[in-house]
Structures are given as structure tokens and as C-alpha cells.
Design a protein around this motif. Structure first.
Motif, mmCIF file in Angstrom:
data_model
loop_
_atom_site.group_PDB
_atom_site.id
_atom_site.type_symbol
_atom_site.label_atom_id
_atom_site.label_comp_id
_atom_site.label_asym_id
_atom_site.label_seq_id
_atom_site.Cartn_x
_atom_site.Cartn_y
_atom_site.Cartn_z
ATOM 1 N N GLU A 101 -6.705 -8.270 -0.213
ATOM 2 C CA GLU A 101 -8.146 -7.643 -0.105
ATOM 3 C C GLU A 101 -8.455 -7.003 1.113
ATOM 4 O OE1 GLU A 101 -12.119 -10.364 0.568
ATOM 5 O OE2 GLU A 101 -11.427 -10.831 -1.363
ATOM 6 N N ILE A 102 -8.873 -5.752 0.789
ATOM 7 C CA ILE A 102 -9.409 -4.500 1.632
ATOM 8 C C ILE A 102 -10.657 -4.330 1.609
ATOM 9 C CG2 ILE A 102 -8.701 -2.477 2.593
ATOM 10 C CD1 ILE A 102 -5.987 -2.995 1.252
ATOM 11 N N ASN A 103 -11.515 -4.496 2.360
ATOM 12 C CA ASN A 103 -13.075 -4.008 2.459
ATOM 13 C C ASN A 103 -13.716 -4.975 1.265
ATOM 14 O OD1 ASN A 103 -12.486 -2.497 4.621
ATOM 15 N ND2 ASN A 103 -12.287 -0.570 3.478
ATOM 16 N N ASP B 164 18.585 3.727 10.659
ATOM 17 C CA ASP B 164 18.066 2.773 11.419
ATOM 18 C C ASP B 164 17.713 1.609 10.534
ATOM 19 O OD1 ASP B 164 14.671 3.067 11.042
ATOM 20 O OD2 ASP B 164 16.014 4.574 10.411
ATOM 21 N N LYS B 165 18.216 0.401 10.817
ATOM 22 C CA LYS B 165 18.005 -0.642 10.034
ATOM 23 C C LYS B 165 17.210 -1.836 10.726
ATOM 24 C CE LYS B 165 22.495 -0.061 7.605
ATOM 25 N NZ LYS B 165 22.929 1.031 8.266
ATOM 26 N N ASP B 166 16.275 -1.445 11.356
ATOM 27 C CA ASP B 166 15.507 -2.399 11.924
ATOM 28 C C ASP B 166 14.508 -3.073 11.009
ATOM 29 O OD1 ASP B 166 16.306 -1.879 14.675
ATOM 30 O OD2 ASP B 166 14.505 -0.210 14.807
ATOM 31 N N PHE B 167 14.378 -4.642 11.038
ATOM 32 C CA PHE B 167 13.711 -5.161 10.263
ATOM 33 C C PHE B 167 12.063 -4.849 10.177
ATOM 34 C CE2 PHE B 167 10.771 -8.728 9.293
ATOM 35 C CZ PHE B 167 11.225 -9.346 8.233
ATOM 36 N N SER B 168 11.586 -4.791 9.047
ATOM 37 C CA SER B 168 10.036 -4.373 8.555
ATOM 38 C C SER B 168 9.700 -4.866 7.488
ATOM 39 C CB SER B 168 10.121 -2.753 8.517
ATOM 40 O OG SER B 168 10.793 -2.331 7.387
ATOM 41 N N ILE B 169 8.455 -4.925 7.251
ATOM 42 C CA ILE B 169 7.683 -5.574 6.301
ATOM 43 C C ILE B 169 6.634 -4.225 6.003
ATOM 44 C CG2 ILE B 169 5.724 -7.060 5.294
ATOM 45 C CD1 ILE B 169 7.074 -8.966 7.219
ATOM 46 N N GLU B 170 6.837 -3.680 4.790
ATOM 47 C CA GLU B 170 6.123 -2.388 4.300
ATOM 48 C C GLU B 170 5.285 -2.782 2.907
ATOM 49 O OE1 GLU B 170 8.428 1.220 5.032
ATOM 50 O OE2 GLU B 170 9.965 0.132 5.871
ATOM 51 N N VAL B 171 4.258 -2.343 2.999
ATOM 52 C CA VAL B 171 3.383 -2.687 1.689
ATOM 53 C C VAL B 171 2.804 -1.024 1.079
ATOM 54 C CG1 VAL B 171 1.422 -3.774 0.590
ATOM 55 C CG2 VAL B 171 2.678 -4.801 2.519
ATOM 56 N N ASN B 172 3.288 -1.205 -0.128
ATOM 57 C CA ASN B 172 2.568 0.091 -0.716
ATOM 58 C C ASN B 172 1.438 -0.362 -1.660
ATOM 59 O OD1 ASN B 172 3.182 1.787 -3.637
ATOM 60 N ND2 ASN B 172 2.304 2.868 -2.093
ATOM 61 N N PHE B 173 0.412 -0.045 -1.527
ATOM 62 C CA PHE B 173 -0.808 -0.673 -2.151
ATOM 63 C C PHE B 173 -1.208 0.465 -3.424
ATOM 64 C CE2 PHE B 173 -1.900 -2.593 1.751
ATOM 65 C CZ PHE B 173 -2.169 -3.681 1.433
ATOM 66 N N PHE B 174 -1.203 -0.329 -4.529
ATOM 67 C CA PHE B 174 -1.552 0.918 -5.749
ATOM 68 C C PHE B 174 -3.153 1.374 -5.466
ATOM 69 C CE2 PHE B 174 1.536 -2.144 -7.797
ATOM 70 C CZ PHE B 174 2.307 -1.424 -7.062
ATOM 71 N N ASP B 175 -3.247 2.418 -6.058
ATOM 72 C CA ASP B 175 -4.853 2.975 -6.062
ATOM 73 C C ASP B 175 -5.502 3.005 -4.571
ATOM 74 O OD1 ASP B 175 -4.486 3.542 -8.659
ATOM 75 O OD2 ASP B 175 -4.903 1.592 -9.083
ATOM 76 N N GLU C 278 -5.627 4.846 -0.664
ATOM 77 C CA GLU C 278 -5.052 5.862 0.112
ATOM 78 C C GLU C 278 -5.683 5.937 1.579
ATOM 79 O OE1 GLU C 278 -5.421 9.396 -2.039
ATOM 80 O OE2 GLU C 278 -3.921 8.795 -3.638
ATOM 81 N N ASN C 279 -6.451 5.276 1.962
ATOM 82 C CA ASN C 279 -7.344 5.274 3.234
ATOM 83 C C ASN C 279 -6.546 4.780 4.328
ATOM 84 O OD1 ASN C 279 -9.502 6.066 2.023
ATOM 85 N ND2 ASN C 279 -10.523 4.243 1.844
ATOM 86 N N ASN C 280 -6.803 5.000 5.669
ATOM 87 C CA ASN C 280 -5.931 4.543 6.755
ATOM 88 C C ASN C 280 -6.114 3.322 7.130
ATOM 89 O OD1 ASN C 280 -4.838 4.355 9.513
ATOM 90 N ND2 ASN C 280 -5.607 6.380 9.989
#
Length: 245
Positions: A95-97, A115-126, A128-130
């Protein structure tokens, strides 16, 4: 438990022991929940929890590789002592805003890159804001696949496109067969049970929820007996609505 009770007597709080809950004859425990999460078996973990497993963290600036691949991501830092699912790609919701967004999340070491550092990355559909410096709570719905090392970034991009299509298929399934309730997507029949739980009693409601809740499948099936219950509830709901009107 005995230690907690002793502490309670010392520090003036009470301890109520809750018996183990069972789902399909399986006794649910925190150990089994943690094990399912660590294995990436999110659907089982969600069944045991009675809700979606959540990750909460702060969005930080990443390397921008996701954007270059056509899949901009929010890089989320989660406390190191928090339990995290096994490495892989997951279908998620957040939930965003005040608005709900679906997306896909990669947890792991980015094996395609040097570089193989651990990360958690999320691509949200629809979306595009910061999101930098925002704290987000991610609801993890289902694992899509394991983390894979690709020979080139272009091959990774093609796989991400396939992952996104699979997530879109799951979104259509959820919206066709489920409704949003208290921030979670649950089968329609649970909401029908809400309408008539005062007639059938809470025990039947709990039994039905434990069996049906968070079943994110490519198709929604019920056997004859459940279908009969759902049809009866729908008729009763229509009748109750008619009486209220």
C-alpha cells in the motif's frame, strides 16, 4: 511457558496458553511457519499465519540496474534480525499513499552481475514515483521462481518480462475470484460468511476460513459440498438484503 508464568508473577502480567491450531490435521507452530518462510514456501506460511507474510523496510538508492533493464525497483533495507524468505522472485502487494499496488520482488545476491551483495528489490506495477526514504510494508503472496544466474542482462530482462506476465495472470485470478477485505485478498465466500456468521456460528466460519483462505491458484475450484454451502449463503445473503430493503 513456565518461565513466562514465573516472570508474570514477578512483573505482574498474566500468561494464557493457546492450544496448537490445526490446518488440515497439521498442527501449526511458529517453528513450522519460520521453516516455510525460510524455504520460500510462502503459500504454506500464509495459510499458517492466516494472513500474508510481511516485510517492512526503508527504501534506499540502488545501482539503477533495474531501470536499465526496463524494470525500475525500490531497494528495501530490512533489519538483519528479521526473517526473510529464501532467495527468489515473489509476487507481492503493498500500500502506497493509501492505494494498493501489486508487483514482483527479488530477494537474493544478483548472481547475473559481478557484485553479489544481498538485496531486496521490488518492481511495482503501474507506479513510477520516487519512493526514496519511505518505509514500505510488503505483503508476500506467492513465490514465482528461484533466483537464476543468466549469461547476459538481456536474458535476465526477458525472464523478468515472463515473471511479470505470470504475476498479471495471478492478479486477474485474484480479482476474478477474490475480494479485498481489511487490506487482504480473500475468497468471496469468506465475506459471505461474515454476513451470516451470526446464524451459523463462529466455529463453522473459522473452519471454512482455515481451509479456503489465501488459496492463490490459477483456477478456483470447490467440491460439491462447498459449492452447495456457498450457493446457500449467496441465497441467504440475497434474502437478508431483501429484508433490509
Amino acid at each position: 511457558i513456565s518461565d513466562l508464568k514465573n516472570f508474570g508473577e514477578t512483573y505482574n502480567f498474566s500468561v494464557n496458553v493457546i492450544p496448537a491450531q490445526e490446518i488440515k490435521s497439521i498442527s501449526v507452530s511458529s517453528t513450522k511457519i519460520r521453516s516455510a518462510i525460510l524455504k520460500g514456501d510462502i503459500q504454506t506460511a500464509n495459510k499458517y499465519l492466516g494472513r500474508e507474510f510481511k516485510l517492512t523496510g526503508k527504501v534506499i538508492k540502488g545501482l539503477g540496474r533495474g531501470k536499465n533493464l526496463g524494470f525500475p525497483t525500490a531497494n528495501i533495507v530490512v533489519d538483519s534480525d528479521k526473517i526473510k524468505p529464501a532467495n527468489g522472485v515473489y509476487f507481492i502487494k503493498s500500500e502506497i499513499n493509501g492505494e494498493s499496488f501489486f508487483g514482483m520482488m527479488n530477494i537474493g545476491q544478483n548472481p547475473t552481475f559481478t557484485d553479489k551483495d544481498f538485496s531486496i528489490e521490488v518492481n511495482f506495477f503501474d507506479f513510477e514515483n520516487n519512493l526514496y526514504d519511505r518505509h514500505l510494508t510488503i505483503k508476500v503472496i506467492q513465490k514465482i521462481r528461484d533466483e537464476i544466474k543468466f549469461d547476459t542482462p538481456e536474458l535476465l530482462s526477458l525472464q523478468l518480462d515472463a515473471d511479470k506476465k505470470k504475476c498479471f495472470h495471478l492478479i486477474r485470478t485474484i480479482k476474478n475470484y477474490m475480494v479485498e477485505k481489511d487490506g487482504n485478498y480473500v475468497p468471496e465466500d469468506i465475506c459471505l460468511l461474515d454476513t451470516v456468521s451470526w446464524i451459523y456460528g463462529s466455529r463453522l466460519r473459522r473452519m471454512f476460513i482455515l481451509e479456503q483462505r489465501f488459496q492463490y491458484e490459477t483456477s478456483y475450484r470447490v467440491d460439491g459440498s462447498k459449492a452447495s454451502i456457498i450457493n446457500s449463503l449467496k441465497k441467504l445473503q440475497r434474502g437478508l438484503k431483501y429484508e433490509r430493503d
